[in-house]
Enzyme design. Structure first.
Site, mmCIF file in Angstrom:
data_model
loop_
_atom_site.group_PDB
_atom_site.id
_atom_site.type_symbol
_atom_site.label_atom_id
_atom_site.label_comp_id
_atom_site.label_asym_id
_atom_site.label_seq_id
_atom_site.Cartn_x
_atom_site.Cartn_y
_atom_site.Cartn_z
ATOM 1 N N LYS A 1 -14.893 -4.236 5.866
ATOM 2 C CA LYS A 1 -14.429 -5.041 4.741
ATOM 3 C C LYS A 1 -15.410 -6.149 4.401
ATOM 4 O O LYS A 1 -16.260 -6.506 5.216
ATOM 5 C CB LYS A 1 -13.072 -5.660 5.060
ATOM 6 C CG LYS A 1 -13.124 -6.641 6.212
ATOM 7 C CD LYS A 1 -11.843 -7.455 6.323
ATOM 8 C CE LYS A 1 -11.939 -8.424 7.500
ATOM 9 N NZ LYS A 1 -10.847 -9.378 7.560
ATOM 10 N N HIS B 1 -5.243 -1.183 -5.275
ATOM 11 C CA HIS B 1 -5.775 -0.081 -4.485
ATOM 12 C C HIS B 1 -6.644 0.769 -5.382
ATOM 13 O O HIS B 1 -6.275 1.062 -6.515
ATOM 14 C CB HIS B 1 -4.642 0.723 -3.858
ATOM 15 C CG HIS B 1 -3.876 -0.083 -2.860
ATOM 16 N ND1 HIS B 1 -2.701 -0.705 -3.165
ATOM 17 C CD2 HIS B 1 -4.179 -0.431 -1.581
ATOM 18 C CE1 HIS B 1 -2.284 -1.394 -2.113
ATOM 19 N NE2 HIS B 1 -3.162 -1.246 -1.138
ATOM 20 N N ASP C 1 -2.678 -7.740 -5.413
ATOM 21 C CA ASP C 1 -3.110 -6.556 -4.689
ATOM 22 C C ASP C 1 -3.678 -5.521 -5.648
ATOM 23 O O ASP C 1 -3.315 -5.496 -6.823
ATOM 24 C CB ASP C 1 -1.865 -5.970 -4.016
ATOM 25 C CG ASP C 1 -2.190 -5.240 -2.734
ATOM 26 O OD1 ASP C 1 -3.380 -5.076 -2.436
ATOM 27 O OD2 ASP C 1 -1.242 -4.837 -2.057
ATOM 28 N N GLN D 1 0.958 -11.030 -3.319
ATOM 29 C CA GLN D 1 -0.453 -10.651 -3.239
ATOM 30 C C GLN D 1 -0.924 -10.204 -4.602
ATOM 31 O O GLN D 1 -0.186 -9.528 -5.305
ATOM 32 C CB GLN D 1 -0.613 -9.459 -2.296
ATOM 33 C CG GLN D 1 -0.494 -9.789 -0.842
ATOM 34 C CD GLN D 1 -0.798 -8.561 -0.015
ATOM 35 O OE1 GLN D 1 -0.264 -7.487 -0.256
ATOM 36 N NE2 GLN D 1 -1.659 -8.717 0.971
ATOM 37 N N HIS E 1 -8.381 -1.270 -0.358
ATOM 38 C CA HIS E 1 -7.416 -2.325 -0.695
ATOM 39 C C HIS E 1 -8.233 -3.534 -1.133
ATOM 40 O O HIS E 1 -9.252 -3.826 -0.516
ATOM 41 C CB HIS E 1 -6.618 -2.830 0.505
ATOM 42 C CG HIS E 1 -6.058 -1.805 1.416
ATOM 43 N ND1 HIS E 1 -4.726 -1.481 1.393
ATOM 44 C CD2 HIS E 1 -6.614 -1.069 2.389
ATOM 45 C CE1 HIS E 1 -4.501 -0.585 2.344
ATOM 46 N NE2 HIS E 1 -5.621 -0.315 2.955
ATOM 47 N N CYS F 1 0.793 -1.243 0.000
ATOM 48 C CA CYS F 1 0.000 0.000 0.000
ATOM 49 C C CYS F 1 0.825 1.294 0.000
ATOM 50 O O CYS F 1 0.561 2.181 -0.820
ATOM 51 C CB CYS F 1 -0.972 0.018 1.165
ATOM 52 S SG CYS F 1 -1.351 -1.567 1.870
ATOM 53 N N ARG G 1 6.473 -11.432 5.304
ATOM 54 C CA ARG G 1 5.963 -11.300 6.670
ATOM 55 C C ARG G 1 6.614 -12.362 7.528
ATOM 56 O O ARG G 1 6.640 -13.529 7.158
ATOM 57 C CB ARG G 1 4.436 -11.463 6.680
ATOM 58 C CG ARG G 1 3.785 -10.361 5.882
ATOM 59 C CD ARG G 1 2.290 -10.425 5.926
ATOM 60 N NE ARG G 1 1.739 -9.402 5.043
ATOM 61 C CZ ARG G 1 0.452 -9.265 4.779
ATOM 62 N NH1 ARG G 1 -0.422 -10.082 5.322
ATOM 63 N NH2 ARG G 1 0.041 -8.312 3.957
HETATM 64 ZN ZN ZN Z 1 -3.168 -2.198 0.613
#
Ligand code: ZN
Length: 567
Positions: free
Chosen positions: A394, A314, A312, A310, A440, A263, A292
């Site tokens: 979410k 945004h 991912d 990910q 996200h 992000c 992680r």
């Molecule tokens: Zn994010």
């Protein structure tokens, strides 16, 4: 069997139970058989389960020889932990105890009336695994016996068959058998090495993902894998996520961290210009590899790793655009999962928790947008009141795989924290600065875990479009090799992934090998096929389609690929 054995916890779990023991030696499969026999004898004894409450002091005397029970009694009595291991609960002054025959244990209950109510032919002890006391790797390692119990023998058998299937489909096992991926200590635990065939499948997933995103109005970005401490301070990760991050590395006298999330990098791109409402919504996607630091005890094949990619994205948008965007992203997600053969999806909506950041009016609007999206799309859903992250509500999408297991895949998550922390703005039609909404979302979750789920869902037999090798050419004798290679070249030119098994094995062995590798099509080539310019087509299901011209076969395979069919 072990009078000196120490008892730890033994709760019921889904489909059964376990019990942790501290024993003088490792249990063997023969021990489990003997324990089962003793259990049957206890069942036959019709011993009643007797309940009583005792004082803390009395309980300590009863379990004086049992250090794990004493530990638990003290934790319950002090309120340090409740029965579920949750901290900070009410101190308990009475301990609930159950006794049957010669056995007494701490237990909340309730229980059956007596042991004979348990069907003696419908339980089974499954296996023994190591487990730390209280799940803490600094504590004593115990032996955990897992068992399962059902109302009838028939149901037990059904469950055992299911367990067998689960084991056969274990992605770690299939990963080896199909030569897809491995792990090596020299990268540290939880980092995946993708072998050529696994990388093929991953590449197809990623290509498809990218194409769908461009179609869906997204732009794709790439960002670095490390970021300076300053960035993670602004984003707050060093406050609330430090334990999940790898230790920093010193570069030119400054601390840099491997990124646990993408992000802040996408935000940096946003901030390279003054943004106008005319540019919104902006949807930026990245197959972003993050790191992680998970405890080694929780790592599990591809399902739980330390480095993962990910899928991912945004989304930045105005308040007026938010509902539309959420509906779009949920639809987009469902279409994506459907393409991979997952159709049974349930939504979980998590709303504002007690501790939260951001304007409550925005929380309401965002939560309403999520609810509306679920309604419009007509998805089955459950609401987790107060279960949202502190920075926004979410939706999670859970799917059901071929074995009926649920997996959380997509997450669509509002964020009222980062736009504030990074002071994100856009210029509205009024010429003033406004704060954009930020969402996200990850649809597959992580490519690694998704690949693991997909592998188990299909038991390794990927539909043709995903199969690393779509057709195996099987020349019967050496004299057919040249023709087989020519056919292979022709099929490759038609964009099919094919290999020739020109080993010296006999035909049956080659077919068996291709079958084991779950190759969708086998093309057997002998004298007749060479003469007629054809191949005898066999499906991995075992079905024989007979001789087909190479063009006909290619057309059939390409159609199955285009329709994302199994075969
Ligand atoms: Zn994010």
């Amino acid at each position: 069997m072990f009078p000196e054995g120490k008892l730890a916890f033994g709760p019921p779990i889904e489909n059964g139970f376990y019990y942790d023991f501290d024993l003088p030696r490792a249990l063997t499969p023969e021990d489990l058989a003997e324990i089962e026999e003793r259990m049957k004898a206890i069942i036959k004894g019709r011993y009643s389960f007797e309940y009583r409450d005792v004082s803390v002091q009395e309980a300590k005397e009863m379990f004086a020889e049992q250090p794990y029970k004493i530990d638990q009694i003290e934790k319950l009595a002090s309120g340090e932990e409740d029965e579920h291991g949750e901290a900070g609960s009410e101190p308990v002054s009475e301990m609930s105890i159950y006794t049957h025959h010669k056995f007494t244990d701490l237990c909340r209950g309730p229980h059956l009336e007596n042991t004979s109510q348990i069907p003696a032919n419908a339980f089974k002890l499954l296996n023994v695994a190591g487990a730390y006391w209280r799940g803490d790797e600094n504590q004593q390692m115990l032996q955990r016996i897992y068992g399962t119990v059902w109302p009838s023998r028939k149901e037990l058998k059904k469950h055992l068959a299911w367990l067998e299937e689960v084991e056969k489909r274990d992605h770690r096992r299939l990963g080896k058998e199909l030569d897809l991926f491995s792990f090596h200590e020299d990268a540290g635990a939880g980092l995946v090495y993708w072998h050529p065939r696994g990388a093929r499948v991953r590449g197809i997933i990623e290509d498809f993902w990218r194409a769908r995103h461009y179609e869906g109005g997204y732009e794709v970005v790439y960002t670095p894998h490390i970021g300076r401490a300053r960035l993670w301070e602004t984003s707050g990760h060093l406050d609330f996520y430090r334990e999940g991050m790898y230790a920093p590395m010193d570069i030119d006298g400054m601390d840099y961290y491997l990124k646990p999330m993408n992000c802040p990098f996408h935000i940096k791109i946003y901030q390279t210009k003054r943004r106008s409402y005319r540019e919104l919504p902006m949807r930026w996607a990245e197959l972003g590899t993050v790191y992680r630091y998970e405890r080694s005890g929780v790592l599990h094949g591809l399902m739980r790793v330390r480095g993962f990619t990910q899928d991912d994205a945004h989304i930045y948008c105005t308040p007026e655009q938010i509902e539309d965007e959420v509906v779009k992203v949920v639809r987009f997600s469902l279409r994506m999962l459907e393409a991979f053969g997952f159709e049974s999806v349930t939504a979980y909506l998590s709303t504002m928790p007690e501790k939260a950041v951001g304007d409550p009016a925005r929380w309401d609007q965002a939560t309403e947008a999520l609810k509306r999206a679920i309604d419009v799309i007509d998805l089955p859903y459950q609401i987790d009141e107060g279960g949202g992250a502190f920075y926004g509500p979410k939706i999670d999408l859970h799917l059901r795989d071929a074995l009926g297991r649920g997996w959380q895949m997509s997450t669509i998550q509002f964020d009222f924290n980062l736009p504030d922390r990074f002071d994100l703005k856009y210029i509205g039609p009024d010429g003033m600065e406004h704060r954009p909404y930020m969402v996200h979302r990850a649809l597959l979750g992580s490519v690694e875990r998704f690949f693991g789920v997909l592998l188990e869902h299909y038991g390794g037999a990927f539909p043709v479009w995903l199969a690393p090798v779509q057709a195996m050419l099987i020349p019967i004798a050496d004299r057919h090799n040249e023709y087989a290679h020519r056919v292979a070249a022709e099929l490759k030119a038609a964009d099919l992934r094919v290999e020739v098994d020109d080993s010296s094995d006999r035909m049956q062995a080659k077919i068996r090998a291709a079958q084991m590798q779950k190759v969708p099509y086998m093309l057997v080539i002998g004298d007749r096929e060479v003469e007629s310019g054809a191949a005898a087509v066999r499906l991995r299901s075992g079905q024989n389609l007979g001789a087909q011209s190479i063009q006909d076969f290619a057309a059939m395979a390409l159609e199955a690929i285009a329709e994302k069919r199994d075969l």
